[in-house]
Scaffold this motif. Structure first.
Motif, PDB file in Angstrom:
ATOM      1  N   ARG A  98       0.821  -1.204   0.000  1.00 47.96           N
ATOM      2  CA  ARG A  98       0.000   0.000   0.000  1.00 47.96           C
ATOM      3  C   ARG A  98       0.862   1.265   0.000  1.00 47.96           C
ATOM      4  NH1 ARG A  98      -2.424  -0.601   5.620  1.00 47.96           N
ATOM      5  NH2 ARG A  98      -0.289  -1.373   5.888  1.00 47.96           N
ATOM      6  N   SER A 108       4.495   4.239   2.707  1.00 45.04           N
ATOM      7  CA  SER A 108       4.468   3.054   1.865  1.00 45.04           C
ATOM      8  C   SER A 108       5.130   1.898   2.591  1.00 45.04           C
ATOM      9  CB  SER A 108       5.164   3.343   0.527  1.00 45.04           C
ATOM     10  OG  SER A 108       4.870   2.341  -0.405  1.00 45.04           O
ATOM     11  N   LYS A 140      -4.983   9.970  -1.567  1.00 42.32           N
ATOM     12  CA  LYS A 140      -4.890   8.924  -2.597  1.00 42.32           C
ATOM     13  C   LYS A 140      -4.384   7.636  -1.950  1.00 42.32           C
ATOM     14  CE  LYS A 140      -1.529   8.775  -5.632  1.00 42.32           C
ATOM     15  NZ  LYS A 140      -0.639   8.996  -6.799  1.00 42.32           N
ATOM     16  N   SER A 142      -3.035   3.827  -2.879  1.00 42.99           N
ATOM     17  CA  SER A 142      -2.502   3.036  -3.990  1.00 42.99           C
ATOM     18  C   SER A 142      -2.185   1.623  -3.519  1.00 42.99           C
ATOM     19  CB  SER A 142      -1.234   3.670  -4.558  1.00 42.99           C
ATOM     20  OG  SER A 142      -1.458   5.016  -4.932  1.00 42.99           O
ATOM     21  N   HIS A 144      -0.006  -1.774  -4.986  1.00 42.08           N
ATOM     22  CA  HIS A 144       0.915  -2.311  -5.984  1.00 42.08           C
ATOM     23  C   HIS A 144       1.128  -3.793  -5.697  1.00 42.08           C
ATOM     24  CE1 HIS A 144       1.698   1.875  -6.890  1.00 42.08           C
ATOM     25  NE2 HIS A 144       2.019   2.067  -5.632  1.00 42.08           N
ATOM     26  N   TYR A 167     -11.068   4.973  -9.588  1.00 45.06           N
ATOM     27  CA  TYR A 167      -9.779   4.286  -9.628  1.00 45.06           C
ATOM     28  C   TYR A 167      -9.167   4.403 -11.013  1.00 45.06           C
ATOM     29  CZ  TYR A 167     -11.998   0.482 -12.220  1.00 45.06           C
ATOM     30  OH  TYR A 167     -12.655  -0.249 -13.184  1.00 45.06           O
ATOM     31  N   SER A 179      -0.700  -2.009 -10.667  1.00 40.90           N
ATOM     32  CA  SER A 179      -0.970  -0.976  -9.681  1.00 40.90           C
ATOM     33  C   SER A 179      -2.360  -0.407  -9.905  1.00 40.90           C
ATOM     34  CB  SER A 179       0.079   0.131  -9.796  1.00 40.90           C
ATOM     35  OG  SER A 179      -0.264   1.228  -8.986  1.00 40.90           O
ATOM     36  N   GLU A 181      -4.633   3.088  -8.416  1.00 39.10           N
ATOM     37  CA  GLU A 181      -4.696   4.290  -7.596  1.00 39.10           C
ATOM     38  C   GLU A 181      -6.155   4.621  -7.349  1.00 39.10           C
ATOM     39  OE1 GLU A 181      -0.751   6.711  -9.045  1.00 39.10           O
ATOM     40  OE2 GLU A 181      -2.538   6.862 -10.309  1.00 39.10           O
ATOM     41  N   ASN A 215      -4.681   7.810 -15.293  1.00 38.75           N
ATOM     42  CA  ASN A 215      -5.237   8.839 -14.403  1.00 38.75           C
ATOM     43  C   ASN A 215      -5.263  10.225 -15.066  1.00 38.75           C
ATOM     44  OD1 ASN A 215      -2.716  10.146 -13.950  1.00 38.75           O
ATOM     45  ND2 ASN A 215      -2.264   8.836 -12.200  1.00 38.75           N
TER      46      ASN A 215
END
Length: 267
Positions: A98, A108, A140, A142, A144, A167, A179, A181, A215
């Motif tokens: 995350r 992260s 935000k 995220s 991955h 998203y 990934s 977001e 995005n």
């Protein structure tokens, strides 16, 4: 020629795919500014992450995919998630790393943290480990996953409440795995640009947007003229008025040279 309001994505557009500087892009912005055009950053990065890589003059910033909007040195809009939103998103995760993007700090974990700390963000004291997070507002979220199939990301998206959240899936982000977001549905780069127009800061008819990733889609749809980088996905290219060269082939420079907004030799 009238002054343009130019919305530029950073990673993969003004910067290389690893946050590296593109000298021709820096020179292009210098010339755009000298010719009277106004620059707005339009990025998924937060304040510290944007300031780390962009040192030139700007009129404003659309950050964290539209969750924070600043113009002429003042914030005119911000829309973070609440703690229940973050808890809900965490509950959907079966595997992966995350990232929480907050106004100044980013938190992260795992491979994702290690990856970013190898690039320009190794100099960013605001890039922190997840276990340092203490209830800051998250703009935000995220996820991955180092998984070539992308199944974990697909599962996350399938379970996501799409009425509350938006998203953008980035299958090539970070050169590994997949990934996604996530922001609140209420925000996007496109909505931020329309807000700036509604409040009289920009003329929507004089806007140009340039980007490379999923995005950026609403930015490209909203601006009067839109440009996709040459190494963008087919989806991104389909939303643009023009396609320039890839980022490492001076695509940023070529885009504005072809529009006649800067000088230089013809390609």
């Amino acid at each position: 020629m009238s002054s343009k309001y130019i919305f530029i994505d950073l990673d993969g557009t003004y910067l290389g795919h690893h946050g590296d500087n593109i000298p021709s892009a820096i020179r292009t912005v210098d010339e755009l500014l000298a010719n009277g055009h106004q620059i707005y950053l339009c990025t998924g990065r937060n304040t510290s992450m944007a300031d780390l890589v962009y040192k030139q003059k700007k009129t404003g910033m659309v950050l964290m995919m539209g969750g924070y909007v600043e113009t002429e040195g003042k914030c005119i809009y911000q829309c973070p998630m609440n703690s229940e939103d973050v808890q809900y998103l965490n509950s959907l995760i079966a595997a992966g790393d995350r990232t929480y993007t907050c106004l100044d700090d980013a938190y992260s974990e795992g491979f994702n943290y290690d990856y970013f700390k190898k690039g320009p963000d190794k100099f960013n004291v605001h890039w922190k480990k997840m276990d340092e997070y203490q209830d800051e507002d998250v703009y935000k979220f995220s996820l991955h996953v180092n998984d070539g199939s992308g199944d974990e990301i697909k599962s996350f998206i399938n379970k996501l409440d799409k009425e509350r959240f938006a998203y953008a899936e980035e299958p090539y982000l970070l050169d590994y795995g997949h990934s996604v977001e996530v922001t609140l549905r209420a925000v996007s780069k496109g909505k931020a640009i329309r807000l700036l127009a509604d409040k009289g800061y920009i003329d929507l008819k004089e806007t140009i947007g340039i980007g490379d990733s999923n995005n950026d889609l609403e930015m490209l749809e909203t601006c009067a003229y839109s440009i996709a980088m040459g190494d963008a996905s087919d989806l991104v290219k389909s939303h643009a008025n023009a396609i320039t060269a890839p980022v490492y082939e001076d695509g940023f420079y070529q885009a504005f040279r072809k529009l006649g907004l800067i000088g230089g030799k013809d390609d």
